[in-house]
Design a protein around this motif. Structure first.
Motif, PDB file in Angstrom:
ATOM      1  N   LEU A  40      45.860   3.519 -48.130  1.00  0.00           N
ATOM      2  CA  LEU A  40      46.633   2.366 -48.575  1.00  0.00           C
ATOM      3  C   LEU A  40      46.626   2.270 -50.094  1.00  0.00           C
ATOM      4  N   ALA A  41      45.456   2.421 -50.690  1.00  0.00           N
ATOM      5  CA  ALA A  41      45.344   2.305 -52.146  1.00  0.00           C
ATOM      6  C   ALA A  41      46.165   3.374 -52.855  1.00  0.00           C
ATOM      7  N   ALA A  42      46.122   4.597 -52.332  1.00  0.00           N
ATOM      8  CA  ALA A  42      46.864   5.691 -52.961  1.00  0.00           C
ATOM      9  C   ALA A  42      48.366   5.461 -52.899  1.00  0.00           C
ATOM     10  N   ALA A  43      48.826   4.756 -51.864  1.00  0.00           N
ATOM     11  CA  ALA A  43      50.258   4.502 -51.684  1.00  0.00           C
ATOM     12  C   ALA A  43      50.692   3.156 -52.254  1.00  0.00           C
ATOM     13  N   GLY A  44      49.769   2.393 -52.796  1.00  0.00           N
ATOM     14  CA  GLY A  44      50.113   1.088 -53.349  1.00  0.00           C
ATOM     15  C   GLY A  44      50.431   0.048 -52.295  1.00  0.00           C
ATOM     16  N   VAL A  45      49.827   0.188 -51.109  1.00  0.00           N
ATOM     17  CA  VAL A  45      50.056  -0.746 -50.005  1.00  0.00           C
ATOM     18  C   VAL A  45      48.937  -1.783 -49.998  1.00  0.00           C
ATOM     19  N   ALA A  46      49.310  -3.066 -49.964  1.00  0.00           N
ATOM     20  CA  ALA A  46      48.319  -4.131 -50.081  1.00  0.00           C
ATOM     21  C   ALA A  46      47.714  -4.547 -48.752  1.00  0.00           C
ATOM     22  N   ARG A  47      48.514  -4.572 -47.699  1.00  0.00           N
ATOM     23  CA  ARG A  47      48.065  -5.080 -46.410  1.00  0.00           C
ATOM     24  C   ARG A  47      48.572  -4.168 -45.295  1.00  0.00           C
ATOM     25  N   SER A  48      47.989  -4.335 -44.091  1.00  0.00           N
ATOM     26  CA  SER A  48      48.398  -3.486 -42.980  1.00  0.00           C
ATOM     27  C   SER A  48      48.246  -4.232 -41.664  1.00  0.00           C
ATOM     28  N   VAL A  49      48.864  -3.662 -40.637  1.00  0.00           N
ATOM     29  CA  VAL A  49      48.763  -4.177 -39.271  1.00  0.00           C
ATOM     30  C   VAL A  49      48.146  -3.075 -38.416  1.00  0.00           C
ATOM     31  N   LEU A  50      46.988  -3.383 -37.860  1.00  0.00           N
ATOM     32  CA  LEU A  50      46.236  -2.447 -37.019  1.00  0.00           C
ATOM     33  C   LEU A  50      46.649  -2.642 -35.565  1.00  0.00           C
ATOM     34  N   VAL A  51      47.098  -1.563 -34.920  1.00  0.00           N
ATOM     35  CA  VAL A  51      47.665  -1.627 -33.573  1.00  0.00           C
ATOM     36  C   VAL A  51      46.759  -0.891 -32.584  1.00  0.00           C
ATOM     37  N   GLU A  52      46.636  -1.450 -31.387  1.00  0.00           N
ATOM     38  CA  GLU A  52      45.835  -0.817 -30.336  1.00  0.00           C
ATOM     39  C   GLU A  52      46.210   0.648 -30.190  1.00  0.00           C
ATOM     40  N   GLY A  53      45.227   1.446 -29.757  1.00  0.00           N
ATOM     41  CA  GLY A  53      45.417   2.884 -29.795  1.00  0.00           C
ATOM     42  C   GLY A  53      45.512   3.594 -28.463  1.00  0.00           C
ATOM     43  N   GLY A  54      45.937   2.898 -27.416  1.00  0.00           N
ATOM     44  CA  GLY A  54      46.122   3.575 -26.139  1.00  0.00           C
ATOM     45  C   GLY A  54      44.863   3.695 -25.310  1.00  0.00           C
ATOM     46  N   ARG A  55      43.827   2.964 -25.676  1.00  0.00           N
ATOM     47  CA  ARG A  55      42.597   2.944 -24.868  1.00  0.00           C
ATOM     48  C   ARG A  55      42.784   2.093 -23.613  1.00  0.00           C
ATOM     49  N   CYS A  56      43.607   1.076 -23.739  1.00  0.00           N
ATOM     50  CA  CYS A  56      44.020   0.242 -22.612  1.00  0.00           C
ATOM     51  C   CYS A  56      42.862  -0.464 -21.912  1.00  0.00           C
ATOM     52  N   ASP A  57      41.979  -1.041 -22.693  1.00  0.00           N
ATOM     53  CA  ASP A  57      40.999  -1.964 -22.139  1.00  0.00           C
ATOM     54  C   ASP A  57      40.752  -3.068 -23.155  1.00  0.00           C
ATOM     55  N   THR A  58      40.441  -4.249 -22.651  1.00  0.00           N
ATOM     56  CA  THR A  58      40.344  -5.413 -23.523  1.00  0.00           C
ATOM     57  C   THR A  58      39.147  -5.349 -24.465  1.00  0.00           C
ATOM     58  N   ASP A  59      38.156  -4.529 -24.167  1.00  0.00           N
ATOM     59  CA  ASP A  59      36.996  -4.423 -25.051  1.00  0.00           C
ATOM     60  C   ASP A  59      37.365  -3.833 -26.417  1.00  0.00           C
ATOM     61  N   GLU A  60      38.460  -3.077 -26.471  1.00  0.00           N
ATOM     62  CA  GLU A  60      38.878  -2.508 -27.751  1.00  0.00           C
ATOM     63  C   GLU A  60      39.190  -3.598 -28.764  1.00  0.00           C
ATOM     64  N   ALA A  61      39.655  -4.748 -28.305  1.00  0.00           N
ATOM     65  CA  ALA A  61      40.037  -5.821 -29.223  1.00  0.00           C
ATOM     66  C   ALA A  61      38.884  -6.234 -30.119  1.00  0.00           C
ATOM     67  N   ALA A  62      37.679  -6.303 -29.579  1.00  0.00           N
ATOM     68  CA  ALA A  62      36.520  -6.698 -30.381  1.00  0.00           C
ATOM     69  C   ALA A  62      36.288  -5.712 -31.524  1.00  0.00           C
ATOM     70  N   VAL A  63      36.498  -4.432 -31.257  1.00  0.00           N
ATOM     71  CA  VAL A  63      36.316  -3.407 -32.290  1.00  0.00           C
ATOM     72  C   VAL A  63      37.375  -3.562 -33.379  1.00  0.00           C
ATOM     73  N   LEU A  64      38.632  -3.701 -32.964  1.00  0.00           N
ATOM     74  CA  LEU A  64      39.721  -3.783 -33.934  1.00  0.00           C
ATOM     75  C   LEU A  64      39.642  -5.068 -34.755  1.00  0.00           C
ATOM     76  N   LEU A  65      39.374  -6.178 -34.099  1.00  0.00           N
ATOM     77  CA  LEU A  65      39.249  -7.443 -34.824  1.00  0.00           C
ATOM     78  C   LEU A  65      38.033  -7.422 -35.743  1.00  0.00           C
TER      79      LEU A  65
END
Length: 282
Positions: A40-65
């Motif tokens: 992000l820093a190299a591209a001059g991007v300030a913010r981002s949106v992190l999207v689930e990665g195909g694991r398809c279980d609700t426990d992933e949310a705790a990791v991403l958040l």
């Protein structure tokens, strides 16, 4: 604010079994927040949106958040949940109670792996309404042949904000046939004012080794025609994009494919649309 509207993070051996396919070996490894913020820093991007990665279980949310809670650059998280689950409302409330839960901005399910008419199901429609009522967007990761059902769902649920990932995954390698098929399929969805779209994931729908900007240009220009800049956002799809090109090269190619933009159009696609649709905090 410049926003990368679509990227992922995952750890090796953490349940992302789709990465076991031999041709995905280059990305079958751990990608950390520190690796992301360097890109992000190299591209001059300030913010981002992190999207689930195909694991398809609700426990992933705790990791991403949790990543979002510890990483100021991650302004929003699109977590996985099953729209048809009778426990959906409590699942969403549970996500919000987690560390980083204030960064929850959307929900995604792997609709691309479902039947053609999945989004027409009564239980799924009810779940989409629940997601919308919770103030969250719903990311559509769908095949081209599912765009018609996505349009019906968006039309039936005008109060729900939908975000089309990867422009519906057009068959870029099919040439003119793929473009004509996609244009006909996406037009009804684009006519729904509650649908925005991501200019993301196109390089991996093209030939990974031989794609050019010219392969992407018809889709970028058509997306601008159908959605307008006020409903378009740019996403890297990093690290999936690494199969076809590095972060900077993919981002540059998409901007080149869009051609001449006004200052207002450029600001919308680079960040304003994502900030508004996902309701990202400043």
């Amino acid at each position: 604010m410049i926003v990368d509207a679509h990227h992922h993070l995952w750890a090796a051996d953490a349940g992302y079994t789709w990465l076991d396919a031999p041709d995905l070996a280059p990305i079958n490894r751990t990608f950390t927040p520190a690796m992301l913020t360097a890109e992000l820093a190299a591209a001059g991007v300030a913010r981002s949106v992190l999207v689930e990665g195909g694991r398809c279980d609700t426990d992933e949310a705790a990791v991403l958040l949790g990543h979002a809670a510890d990483t100021p650059e991650i302004a929003g998280v699109v977590a996985w949940a099953d729209p048809a689950s009778p426990e959906l409302a409590s699942t969403l409330a549970g996500f919000r109670a987690l560390p980083g839960g204030d960064r929850l901005v959307g929900i995604r399910a792997q609709v691309q792996g479902e039947d053609l008419d999945y989004l027409d199901r009564t239980d799924v429609r009810a779940g989409l309404a629940t997601i919308g009522a919770a103030g969250l967007a719903f990311d559509l990761v769908v095949r081209v042949d599912q765009l018609a059902s996505a349009a019906r769902a968006a039309d039936a649920l005008p109060s729900v904000r939908f975000v089309l990932d990867h422009l519906g995954k057009p068959r870029i390698m099919a040439g003119a046939e793929g473009l004509a098929e996609w244009r006909a399929a996406i037009a009804p969805l684009a006519s729904c004012p509650n649908v925005a779209a991501k200019l993301s994931g196109l390089v991996t729908e093209a030939d990974w080794q031989r794609w050019t900007v010219d392969d992407l240009r018809p889709y970028a220009s058509s997306a601008l025609e159908f959605f307008g800049a006020e409903r378009l956002m740019l996403g890297s799809d990093w690290p999936v994009c690494l199969l076809a090109g590095d972060y900077g090269a993919v981002r540059s190619a998409m901007l080149t494919a869009l051609g001449g933009l006004t200052a207002t159009e450029r600001a919308a696609i680079l960040g304003d649309t994502a900030s508004r649709v996902y309701r990202l905090s400043a």
